[in-house]
Design an enzyme around this catalytic site. Sequence first.
Site, PDB file in Angstrom:
ATOM      1  N   GLY A   1       0.831  -1.198   0.000  1.00 19.26           N
ATOM      2  CA  GLY A   1       0.000   0.000   0.000  1.00 19.26           C
ATOM      3  C   GLY A   1       0.865   1.247   0.000  1.00 19.26           C
TER       4      GLY A   1
ATOM      5  N   ILE B   1       2.404   2.860   2.434  1.00 23.88           N
ATOM      6  CA  ILE B   1       3.642   2.751   3.206  1.00 23.88           C
ATOM      7  C   ILE B   1       4.667   1.922   2.441  1.00 23.88           C
ATOM      8  CG2 ILE B   1       4.669   1.821   5.317  1.00 23.88           C
ATOM      9  CD1 ILE B   1       1.933   2.475   6.688  1.00 23.88           C
TER      10      ILE B   1
ATOM     11  N   ARG C   1      -4.427  -8.489  -4.742  1.00 29.50           N
ATOM     12  CA  ARG C   1      -4.929  -8.734  -6.089  1.00 29.50           C
ATOM     13  C   ARG C   1      -3.884  -8.302  -7.116  1.00 29.50           C
ATOM     14  NH1 ARG C   1      -9.662  -6.894  -3.280  1.00 29.50           N
ATOM     15  NH2 ARG C   1      -9.113  -4.716  -3.684  1.00 29.50           N
TER      16      ARG C   1
ATOM     17  N   ARG D   1       0.772  -4.963  11.380  1.00 28.62           N
ATOM     18  CA  ARG D   1       0.169  -5.406  12.632  1.00 28.62           C
ATOM     19  C   ARG D   1       0.989  -6.557  13.203  1.00 28.62           C
ATOM     20  NH1 ARG D   1      -1.640  -1.227  12.591  1.00 28.62           N
ATOM     21  NH2 ARG D   1      -3.799  -0.506  12.718  1.00 28.62           N
TER      22      ARG D   1
ATOM     23  N   ASP E   1       8.005  -2.417  14.798  1.00 29.08           N
ATOM     24  CA  ASP E   1       7.267  -1.311  15.403  1.00 29.08           C
ATOM     25  C   ASP E   1       5.953  -1.800  15.981  1.00 29.08           C
ATOM     26  OD1 ASP E   1       6.964   1.541  15.998  1.00 29.08           O
ATOM     27  OD2 ASP E   1       5.303   1.467  14.573  1.00 29.08           O
TER      28      ASP E   1
ATOM     29  N   HIS F   1       5.066   0.879  18.588  1.00 30.30           N
ATOM     30  CA  HIS F   1       3.992   1.273  17.673  1.00 30.30           C
ATOM     31  C   HIS F   1       3.919   2.800  17.545  1.00 30.30           C
ATOM     32  CE1 HIS F   1       0.017  -0.468  15.934  1.00 30.30           C
ATOM     33  NE2 HIS F   1       0.464   0.533  15.195  1.00 30.30           N
TER      34      HIS F   1
END
Length: 321
Positions: free
Chosen positions: A147, A149, A170, A230, A254, A278
Amino acid sequence: MKKDKNILVVMPVEDEHKKTLEQHSQGNKFIYSSYDNVTQEMVQEANVIIGNVDPFYLQEAKNLEWLQLNSAGADPYVKKGVLPEDVILTNATGAYGPSVAEHMLAVLFSLQKKLHLYRDNQNQCEWQDEGGIMSLCGGTLLIVGLGDIGLYFARLMKNFDYHIIGIKRRPGQVPQDIDELHTMDDLDKLLPEADVVLSVLPDSKATRNIFNKDRFEKMKNTAILLNAGRGSAVNTEDLCDALIQGQIYGAGLDVTDPEPLQTQHKLWNIENVIITPHVAGDFHHPATLYRIVDIVAGNLQRYLEGEQLMNIVDTTTGCKL
């Protein structure tokens, strides 16, 4: 054109940010608060909420039409029963590229140059040579979750002559700065090629524990794992074993599973790990809040004019549609 809407802003906006938002509001009413100070009454009266309000309050948000998050992640808001079914949920994808990518680049370079070990030595007042290091230049980077980032990180790493492979949910057109584009079906085939693996995956049933014992065994023993998505994407115990046994060289995290990481967890004491709590995103980078406000302002104008919003979240995956 929508009128007489109550717009609740739960972000640390300054006067210049308020001016930008209000220029796109077409005279609708703004209420400014914060995550800690917002009240149930404010949430109940709001037609639009801008910012990550406590999900507990949303169960009684009977007037809410649209929730615009100030985060890219939407995990707490896609759980069943949190939002009324007809509420539109949008996120801030596109705001955190510089902040998170620059943070993870610094972590990567610290591991490659053993700066974390020299910092430990400094804290112990030890003048000690830690031996060989890695070059910053060349190698193969695998980005899992391509994405905003991931693309920003790819752009930074191109300056260091990396061959960059991206993985998306995809297939599609290969983005700029990406040399190869694959789907998750190819993960096992690609892991043995990677010198650096960056995970920017959201939390979902499909992504939990993707990085586990079997996957670490496929990686080079000189490979570095970075996780900025995550913590649930990485099996923490398997990661500890892989680092201790030398199956991979190091990890820059992180995010962890669990969060916060318990004080006595063995991950803290493994030598080639850098852990930050985080903080790569949030509002620490000076550009982040401006980028969020720009996203929100554009969406606010679309909402008031009855147009399709940007960054709508798929409530089944927690990702942008």
